[in-house]
Design a protein around this motif. Structure first.
Motif, PDB file in Angstrom:
ATOM      1  N   GLU A  46     -11.737 -25.433 -14.166  1.00 44.15           N
ATOM      2  CA  GLU A  46     -11.275 -23.516 -14.151  1.00 44.15           C
ATOM      3  C   GLU A  46     -10.640 -22.752 -12.678  1.00 44.15           C
ATOM      4  O   GLU A  46      -9.815 -22.274 -12.949  1.00 44.15           O
ATOM      5  N   ARG A  47     -11.379 -24.067 -11.356  1.00 38.90           N
ATOM      6  CA  ARG A  47     -10.061 -23.413 -10.358  1.00 38.90           C
ATOM      7  C   ARG A  47      -8.978 -23.594 -10.457  1.00 38.90           C
ATOM      8  O   ARG A  47      -8.370 -23.311  -9.622  1.00 38.90           O
ATOM      9  N   LEU A  48      -8.543 -24.473 -11.339  1.00 37.54           N
ATOM     10  CA  LEU A  48      -6.649 -24.324 -11.640  1.00 37.54           C
ATOM     11  C   LEU A  48      -6.661 -23.143 -11.884  1.00 37.54           C
ATOM     12  O   LEU A  48      -5.199 -22.634 -11.505  1.00 37.54           O
ATOM     13  N   ALA A  49      -7.385 -22.337 -11.887  1.00 38.82           N
ATOM     14  CA  ALA A  49      -6.687 -20.651 -12.579  1.00 38.82           C
ATOM     15  C   ALA A  49      -6.347 -19.264 -11.557  1.00 38.82           C
ATOM     16  O   ALA A  49      -6.032 -18.824 -11.492  1.00 38.82           O
ATOM     17  N   GLU A  50      -6.980 -20.611  -9.940  1.00 34.19           N
ATOM     18  CA  GLU A  50      -7.458 -19.856  -8.748  1.00 34.19           C
ATOM     19  C   GLU A  50      -6.029 -19.473  -8.161  1.00 34.19           C
ATOM     20  O   GLU A  50      -5.833 -20.745  -7.525  1.00 34.19           O
ATOM     21  N   PRO A  51      -5.297 -18.423  -7.938  1.00 34.53           N
ATOM     22  CA  PRO A  51      -3.565 -19.035  -7.145  1.00 34.53           C
ATOM     23  C   PRO A  51      -4.020 -19.735  -5.594  1.00 34.53           C
ATOM     24  O   PRO A  51      -3.156 -20.192  -5.208  1.00 34.53           O
ATOM     25  N   ASP A  52      -5.250 -19.439  -4.663  1.00 39.26           N
ATOM     26  CA  ASP A  52      -5.608 -19.716  -3.317  1.00 39.26           C
ATOM     27  C   ASP A  52      -6.324 -21.340  -3.774  1.00 39.26           C
ATOM     28  O   ASP A  52      -6.299 -21.641  -2.568  1.00 39.26           O
ATOM     29  N   PHE A  53      -5.904 -21.636  -4.856  1.00 41.73           N
ATOM     30  CA  PHE A  53      -6.843 -23.078  -4.921  1.00 41.73           C
ATOM     31  C   PHE A  53      -5.315 -24.236  -5.365  1.00 41.73           C
ATOM     32  O   PHE A  53      -4.613 -23.461  -5.714  1.00 41.73           O
ATOM     33  N   ALA A  54      -5.151 -25.140  -4.451  1.00 45.66           N
ATOM     34  CA  ALA A  54      -4.086 -26.178  -5.157  1.00 45.66           C
ATOM     35  C   ALA A  54      -4.148 -27.494  -5.566  1.00 45.66           C
ATOM     36  O   ALA A  54      -5.062 -27.941  -4.373  1.00 45.66           O
ATOM     37  N   VAL A  55      -3.788 -28.160  -5.448  1.00 44.69           N
ATOM     38  CA  VAL A  55      -3.719 -29.957  -5.991  1.00 44.69           C
ATOM     39  C   VAL A  55      -2.359 -30.593  -5.675  1.00 44.69           C
ATOM     40  O   VAL A  55      -1.889 -29.891  -6.491  1.00 44.69           O
ATOM     41  N   ASP A  56      -2.355 -31.582  -5.072  1.00 43.64           N
ATOM     42  CA  ASP A  56      -1.266 -32.358  -4.611  1.00 43.64           C
ATOM     43  C   ASP A  56      -1.742 -33.531  -5.223  1.00 43.64           C
ATOM     44  O   ASP A  56      -2.046 -34.504  -4.809  1.00 43.64           O
TER      45      ASP A  56
END
Length: 295
Positions: free
Chosen positions: A162-172
């Motif tokens: 669900e955190r992937l929908a947060e714009p200030d959370f990033a995954v590389d």
């Protein structure tokens, strides 16, 4: 984004330890000041859940002869810990009977992180898995687990995403080609998983890249899979907790926090990134291999 109590506890413990050691006061002596054991002081300084009252903080500040500014910072962090504990549910704790020991700590860190830099030699990262892929992983690792428990573990993985929908959370995320070739759950499951990777990689805050088999020699195989977690500022104090390296092992988890350790893994991630395909080329190879699995 709520940072939760995990970061505030870590920050408070780090500052308490720094000030105590500056005045050459032992943990046992600090414990006697506020009437607790040396182990309790250790838990406070390690950022583990334990009582942290203003009375404790003020008494320790008197013993440590802290400045007014330091006292205010420590009291602010203690307030942040208590406030976060009241406002957060730690949703993953509802699944405590299903998740393996030690996961609570990682879940708290991941929930508070602003960015995950992930290198995976095998297995799609949990934050990018499909329900079917996750279910297959659980059955492979624990074939004796009842279906009800398996589904709860699948729920945990979906809640994390669900955190992937947060714009200030990033995954590389950088994945070895092995991750794409390993037929976890069978050809249909892995094909759908790869299509999901191609889709989620189009998000602005998610980057998915692949290191192909024919890439130049790099450190990826040497260091093994890991996650670099970076954190935002704490709302009340503006402090930023140092990054953490998480290494998940079959027999247990490893957390690395020393500057030298983090720097080595950060440098390794940069080296692996250098030989990884760009996002467009990655999407092409992911979809190509997905088609191969589906054929």
């Amino acid at each position: 984004m709520a940072t939760g109590s995990t970061l505030a506890r870590r920050a408070l413990g780090r500052q308490l330890k720094r000030i105590r050691e500056r005045h050459n006061i032992s943990q046992s002596a600090a414990g006697r000041v506020i009437g607790v054991s040396q182990q309790t002081i250790g838990r406070m300084e390690d950022g583990q859940p334990t009582k942290v009252s203003d009375l404790y903080i003020n008494t320790l500040c008197d013993a440590y002869q802290t400045s007014g500014e330091e006292r205010g910072m420590l009291l602010g962090l203690a307030l942040e810990v208590r406030t976060a504990q009241k406002s957060e549910g730690g949703w993953w704790r509802a699944y405590a009977d299903e998740i393996r020991p030690g996961v609570n700590h990682y879940m708290g860190l991941e929930e508070a992180a602003r960015k995950l830099a992930i290198w995976k030699v095998t297995i799609v990262p949990g934050v990018l898995q499909t329900p079917e892929y996750r279910r297959a992983m659980v059955w492979m690792e624990r074939p004796e687990m009842p279906s009800e428990q398996v589904e709860k573990l699948v729920e945990v993985t979906m809640r994390r995403q669900e955190r992937l929908a947060e714009p200030d959370f990033a995954v590389d995320a950088i994945l070895s080609e092995m991750v794409l070739r390993d037929q976890v759950g069978g050809r249909g499951v892995i094909s759908a998983q790869l299509q999901h990777l191609a889709e989620v990689g189009l998000r602005e805050n998610v980057s998915v890249r692949v290191v192909p088999y024919d890439a130049p020699t790099h450190l990826g195989s040497r260091v093994g899979s890991f996650v670099l977690l970076e954190f935002p500022k704490l709302p009340a104090t503006g402090l930023i907790e140092p990054p953490v390296i998480y290494v998940e092992e079959y027999a247990g988890d490893l957390y690395l926090e020393r500057d030298t350790e983090v720097c080595r893994y950060r440098d390794a991630f940069a080296e692996i990134s250098r030989v990884a395909l760009d996002q467009d080329s990655t999407r092409e190879i992911i979809l190509k291999i997905a088609e191969e699995h589906a054929a």
